[in-house]
Design a protein around this motif. Structure first.
Motif, mmCIF file in Angstrom:
data_model
loop_
_atom_site.group_PDB
_atom_site.id
_atom_site.type_symbol
_atom_site.label_atom_id
_atom_site.label_comp_id
_atom_site.label_asym_id
_atom_site.label_seq_id
_atom_site.Cartn_x
_atom_site.Cartn_y
_atom_site.Cartn_z
ATOM 1 N N HIS A 277 67.035 97.384 43.136
ATOM 2 C CA HIS A 277 66.001 98.325 42.679
ATOM 3 C C HIS A 277 65.755 98.183 41.175
ATOM 4 O O HIS A 277 66.643 97.783 40.434
ATOM 5 C CB HIS A 277 66.408 99.751 43.041
ATOM 6 C CG HIS A 277 66.394 99.943 44.527
ATOM 7 N ND1 HIS A 277 65.244 100.192 45.223
ATOM 8 C CD2 HIS A 277 67.380 99.824 45.446
ATOM 9 C CE1 HIS A 277 65.525 100.246 46.511
ATOM 10 N NE2 HIS A 277 66.813 100.024 46.679
ATOM 11 N N SER A 278 64.550 98.551 40.768
ATOM 12 C CA SER A 278 64.183 98.335 39.360
ATOM 13 C C SER A 278 64.776 99.401 38.442
ATOM 14 O O SER A 278 64.973 99.167 37.268
ATOM 15 C CB SER A 278 62.663 98.349 39.209
ATOM 16 O OG SER A 278 62.167 99.656 39.413
ATOM 17 N N ARG A 279 65.006 100.596 38.964
ATOM 18 C CA ARG A 279 65.461 101.764 38.192
ATOM 19 C C ARG A 279 64.525 102.026 36.993
ATOM 20 O O ARG A 279 64.947 102.481 35.940
ATOM 21 C CB ARG A 279 66.923 101.587 37.735
ATOM 22 C CG ARG A 279 67.886 101.586 38.907
ATOM 23 C CD ARG A 279 69.298 101.273 38.515
ATOM 24 N NE ARG A 279 69.408 99.929 37.982
ATOM 25 C CZ ARG A 279 69.603 99.651 36.703
ATOM 26 N NH1 ARG A 279 69.755 100.614 35.824
ATOM 27 N NH2 ARG A 279 69.662 98.405 36.295
ATOM 28 N N ASN A 285 57.784 107.257 34.466
ATOM 29 C CA ASN A 285 57.331 108.657 34.524
ATOM 30 C C ASN A 285 57.283 109.321 33.145
ATOM 31 O O ASN A 285 56.464 110.198 32.902
ATOM 32 C CB ASN A 285 58.220 109.476 35.466
ATOM 33 C CG ASN A 285 58.055 109.039 36.906
ATOM 34 O OD1 ASN A 285 57.194 108.212 37.217
ATOM 35 N ND2 ASN A 285 58.865 109.578 37.796
ATOM 36 N N TYR A 377 70.585 109.409 40.294
ATOM 37 C CA TYR A 377 69.729 108.408 40.944
ATOM 38 C C TYR A 377 70.150 108.167 42.386
ATOM 39 O O TYR A 377 71.349 108.135 42.710
ATOM 40 C CB TYR A 377 69.836 107.071 40.181
ATOM 41 C CG TYR A 377 69.027 105.959 40.802
ATOM 42 C CD1 TYR A 377 67.689 105.774 40.467
ATOM 43 C CD2 TYR A 377 69.594 105.100 41.749
ATOM 44 C CE1 TYR A 377 66.934 104.767 41.056
ATOM 45 C CE2 TYR A 377 68.844 104.087 42.344
ATOM 46 C CZ TYR A 377 67.524 103.930 41.988
ATOM 47 O OH TYR A 377 66.772 102.938 42.571
#
Ligand code: FAD
Length: 523
Positions: A277-279, A285, A377
């Motif tokens: 995943h890119s995180r 945001n 997360y």
């Protein structure tokens, strides 16, 4: 000072047209506020990340020659709320103009709109200049109450922004490569999982301030925050993603693991929660980096890889940002404030206490919740198919579910959190966001993860003492909502299978579900 310009914590967009001109008569205000740190009980890493990113942004603006007032909780604690602070600043600096960027969140947009009407000075609101679609054009795409579909919207945007297109056709001839994606991660894949890029931003002074001002938080605090807090760090994380993760992003997008293989010793805890995943969600945001930059950079990396990265990987990534992210924003604005009250399945149960500490015997839930508390997360499938699914099939009150998600995740801002939670995951909007309820039994978890092997419950059983609770809860949920779902072609087969079971088995399963729900805090 002639002009006062407000910058909210998620408006850290250095490319905004505001900053093209420098003027000593314009004062930019960035303020840590009690109201923002406590409108829900946030994860401590989330508050630290926003406050640290705001401080870094204020510093960068000053370095670039702008006049900036950065206020910490120590300086703003005397004000009851944001309007009280602004009123005082306008008076104190004798400003004649107040300007702000439209908030992405209904609550703040209302507050600033009411405030603007209450002051004497001239007011102007600007777009945040961040999304693919501007605020002004959202009504062209979204209508209140309408059951919009991602696929239709996404294709329109692919064409409009000319992304992964060959003239008017999608590259490769297909819009969607989901079937090539979504594989389980096997032990033989562990060696390939990349080491994540984690930062070490010193947030100790912020943590002390949170204590000093009695801000209640949840989760594990990190003195050295691993999340990106500047545009430069966001760019580094993006580059890391393109270099090491994009190549298998789609393939393992839905995979989950809790295996720390002792022989390989390779899949350390860090790799386990980050996978491919890119995180990047916090950085995007908070507007440290724009969705366009993320998508364009990833597409450029795909093109430069000369076939080493497949179309299925990049399409899966673009779909999330150009598709889902813009889509949920449109749904949010078309339907607020009513959206926040929807409870289509009349769910009323309280969230189990173990959502706050991970203390459940179900391995998948224990793992997803503990990870969320440790890192603020969880990836999409953990949110949708583990915690979200449990809440859905147990009938948890969507207000409580929303509140938990809004608090715990580093990237949780209401405009993106709520349509995902209340809509996609809880089906409380009756299908405005998604065409079906994402309900699943233990079978799904077993297919996508290695959690079930180590679990105290048996995934293949449904009604025994040891049976995976998700199985009985799933069937109870489906049975309970037979009128809502049986007409849906996507769930017809499920009901056929349920009715094929002998009636005694069905009764045992439903009894087991009732029993589980009666002591939900202990499962
Ligand atoms: P990746 O897996 O690397 O995906 C890349 C990017 O795509 C993300 O950074 C994000 O910007 C975007 N994206 C992916 N899926 C979605 C989606 N469904 N909606 C919007 N953007 C998406 N995302 C948030 O940003 N904030 C939230 O509060 C939030 N709450 C969620 C609640 C639930 C119940 C569910 C099911 C999903 C939620 N998501 C939310 C969407 C998604 O889970 C996160 O964006 C993603 O896990 C962030 O991790 P990442 O950056 O590693 O994403």
């Amino acid at each position: 000072v002639q002009k006062l310009r407000l910058i909210l914590g998620d408006q850290l967009n250095a490319s905004h047209s505001w900053y093209r001109v420098k003027s000593p008569n314009t004062l930019y205000v960035i303020a840590e506020l009690h109201q923002e740190a406590s409108y829900t009980r946030h994860h401590v890493q989330k508050v630290s990340a926003f406050f640290a990113a705001m401080a870094a942004f204020a510093h960068a603006l000053k370095q670039a020659g702008h006049r900036v007032l950065h206020l910490t909780l120590d300086e703003t604690s005397q004000y009851q709320d944001l309007p009280a602070l602004l009123r005082d600043l306008i008076e104190c600096y004798q400003t004649r103009e107040f300007e702000y960027q439209l908030s992405d969140e209904y609550r703040l947009r209302q507050q600033l709109s009411v405030f603007s009407k209450s002051i004497e000075v001239s007011v102007q609101a600007y777009e945040s200049e961040h999304f693919y679609l501007s605020d002004a054009e959202l009504p062209d795409y979204f209508t209140a109450g309408k059951k919009h579909r991602l696929e239709h919207f996404y294709r329109k945007l692919r064409v409009r922004f000319n992304l992964l297109m060959e003239q008017d056709k999608p590259q490769g001839g297909q819009w969607n490569y989901d079937a090539d994606n979504r594989q389980k991660l096997k032990v033989s894949d562990f060696n390939d999982v990349p080491t994540p890029l984690l930062f070490t931003n010193d947030v100790r002074p912020i943590l002390q301030r949170l204590k000093r001002h009695n801000i209640e938080t949840i989760g594990v605090a990190q003195d050295y925050l691993l999340w990106p807090i500047t545009r430069c760090q966001a760019n580094q994380l993006l580059a890391h993603f393109c270099r090491y993760c994009l190549i298998r992003f789609g393939r393992f997008q839905d995979a989950m693991t809790s295996k720390l293989d002792p022989k390989l010793g390779a899949l350390g805890e860090d790799k386990q929660w980050t996978l491919y995943h890119s995180r990047l969600s916090f950085a995007i945001n908070a507007k440290l980096i724009s969705p366009k930059r993320v998508v364009d950079t990833a597409i450029a990396a795909y093109e430069a890889a000369n076939g080493e990265i497949t179309l299925a990987q990049i399409e899966g990534f673009v779909r999330q940002i150009l598709g889902w992210r813009e889509f949920v924003r449109g749904v949010y604005w078309a339907n607020m404030p009513e959206y926040a009250t929807l409870n289509n399945l009349s769910a009323t149960r309280d969230l189990p206490s173990w959502f706050w500490n991970g203390d459940t015997k179900m391995n998948c839930l224990h793992h997803a919740i503990k990870q969320s508390l440790d890192y603020s997360y969880a990836h999409h499938i953990q949110r949708l198919m583990v915690t979200g699914n449990f809440c859905l099939i147990s009938g948890i009150d969507p207000d409580q579910v929303d509140d938990w998600y809004l608090g715990i995740y580093i990237d949780a801002i209401e405009w993106v959190e709520m349509p995902n939670t209340r809509g996609m995951s809880q089906f409380a909007d009756g299908g405005i966001v998604g065409s079906k309820a994402y309900a699943a039994s233990g079978n799904y978890i077993n297919k996508m993860s290695d959690h079930c092997g180590d679990c105290r419950y048996q995934v293949k059983q449904s009604h025994t003492e040891d049976a995976c609770p998700l199985n009985a809860l799933y069937w109870r949920f489906m049975e309970q909502h037979i009128d809502d779902f049986s007409a849906n072609p996507r769930t017809k087969m499920v009901y056929a299978n349920w009715l094929k079971k002998p009636i005694e088995d069905r009764e045992l399963i439903l009894a087991r579900a009732e029993n589980l729900l009666s002591h939900i805090d202990d499962i």
